[in-house]
Design a protein around this motif. Structure first.
Motif, mmCIF file in Angstrom:
data_model
loop_
_atom_site.group_PDB
_atom_site.id
_atom_site.type_symbol
_atom_site.label_atom_id
_atom_site.label_comp_id
_atom_site.label_asym_id
_atom_site.label_seq_id
_atom_site.Cartn_x
_atom_site.Cartn_y
_atom_site.Cartn_z
ATOM 1 N N VAL A 1 1.861 -0.329 -5.563
ATOM 2 C CA VAL A 1 3.001 -0.881 -5.233
ATOM 3 C C VAL A 1 3.918 -0.262 -4.427
ATOM 4 O O VAL A 1 4.295 -0.979 -3.424
ATOM 5 N N ARG A 2 3.878 1.152 -4.392
ATOM 6 C CA ARG A 2 4.730 1.334 -3.174
ATOM 7 C C ARG A 2 4.179 1.000 -1.682
ATOM 8 O O ARG A 2 5.258 0.040 -1.349
ATOM 9 N N GLN A 3 3.495 1.234 -1.897
ATOM 10 C CA GLN A 3 2.596 0.969 -0.558
ATOM 11 C C GLN A 3 3.302 -0.915 0.201
ATOM 12 O O GLN A 3 3.203 -1.177 1.259
ATOM 13 N N GLY A 4 1.845 -1.943 -1.137
ATOM 14 C CA GLY A 4 2.758 -3.076 -0.720
ATOM 15 C C GLY A 4 4.267 -3.536 -0.799
ATOM 16 O O GLY A 4 4.285 -3.906 0.190
ATOM 17 N N LEU A 5 5.220 -2.127 -1.570
ATOM 18 C CA LEU A 5 6.201 -2.718 -0.666
ATOM 19 C C LEU A 5 6.974 -2.490 0.594
ATOM 20 O O LEU A 5 7.910 -3.188 0.824
ATOM 21 N N ARG A 6 6.690 -1.455 0.500
ATOM 22 C CA ARG A 6 6.789 -0.425 2.315
ATOM 23 C C ARG A 6 6.481 -1.745 2.895
ATOM 24 O O ARG A 6 7.302 -2.693 3.819
ATOM 25 N N THR A 7 5.623 -2.460 3.226
ATOM 26 C CA THR A 7 4.893 -3.076 4.103
ATOM 27 C C THR A 7 5.311 -4.516 4.009
ATOM 28 O O THR A 7 5.605 -4.494 5.144
#
Length: 223
Positions: free
Chosen positions: A13-19
């Motif tokens: 989730v964190r990586q998806g939001l950051r991207t």
């Protein structure tokens, strides 16, 4: 540039939001936290403009994070972004100082707009969260604010809006999700009179709609 900190215990989730957020010209993801305690520490260290906060996290949950941020006087705006669609989460989170409440099924473009709105000083709720606020769901009764002192505060330096007794009654009814007609029936007054009281309440509180008025009532222990 709006500096954003992401707090969520799921790496994907964190990586998806950051991207996604890093693709926006006016957003800059300055850090990630895997739990509430880390989120508080990073807010202190990085001073983000907006904290995207999940409610269900280990070590320190979202509500605990909000409380700790307030205790430490940290001024980052907090936008709750949770996958738990429990109506009872809304009022406690907003009472604890959140500036917005969204669910993770939000459209990505709407999330970006929400971050911008919260950063700009607005309070923003997902439709389901607004409905929960207006229905009174999850509102735990708390003591009413103390009467205003001579300087217009409650004795603790907090400004008290000078509502009349009748306006306060109407505000409580608004926070319970009742329509003008229902309020008129409850208070045994004309519906036109209720409309006048509602307009006065919104004007005195400096809010634009009933949802904002309900939020005020929750945060000040009136609902």
């Amino acid at each position: 540039m709006i500096r954003v900190l992401i707090a969520d215990d799921h790496p994907v989730v964190r990586q998806g939001l950051r991207t996604f957020l890093d693709l926006q010209d006016d957003l800059d993801v300055v850090g990630e936290a895997a739990d509430g305690a880390e989120a508080v520490a990073l807010v202190e260290l990085l001073s983000p403009d907006v904290l995207l906060l999940d409610l269900k996290m280990p070590v320190l949950d979202g509500l605990g994070t909000l409380v700790r941020l307030a205790e430490r006087g940290l001024s980052s705006r907090v936008l709750v972004l949770t996958s738990v669609s429990d109506r009872e989460d809304v009022a406690p989170a907003m009472r604890a100082g959140a500036s917005g409440f969204l669910y993770k099924d939000v459209d990505p473009a709407s999330l970006v707009q929400a971050i911008r709105a919260v950063h700009g000083g607005q309070v923003l709720l997902a439709p389901e969260a607004a409905e929960a606020m207006l229905s009174g769901s999850g509102c735990v009764p708390t003591p009413a604010p103390a009467p205003a002192t001579a300087d217009g505060t409650d004795g603790a330096g907090r400004y008290v809006v000078p509502l009349t007794d009748r306006e306060r009654e109407v505000l409580v009814q608004i926070a319970s999700g009742r329509s003008n007609r229902e309020i008129a029936r409850e208070l045994t007054v004309a519906e036109k009179t209720v409309k006048t009281h509602v307009s006065n309440v919104l004007m005195k509180l400096g809010v634009q709609d009933r949802t904002q008025a309900a939020l005020y009532a929750v945060r000040h222990g009136l609902a």
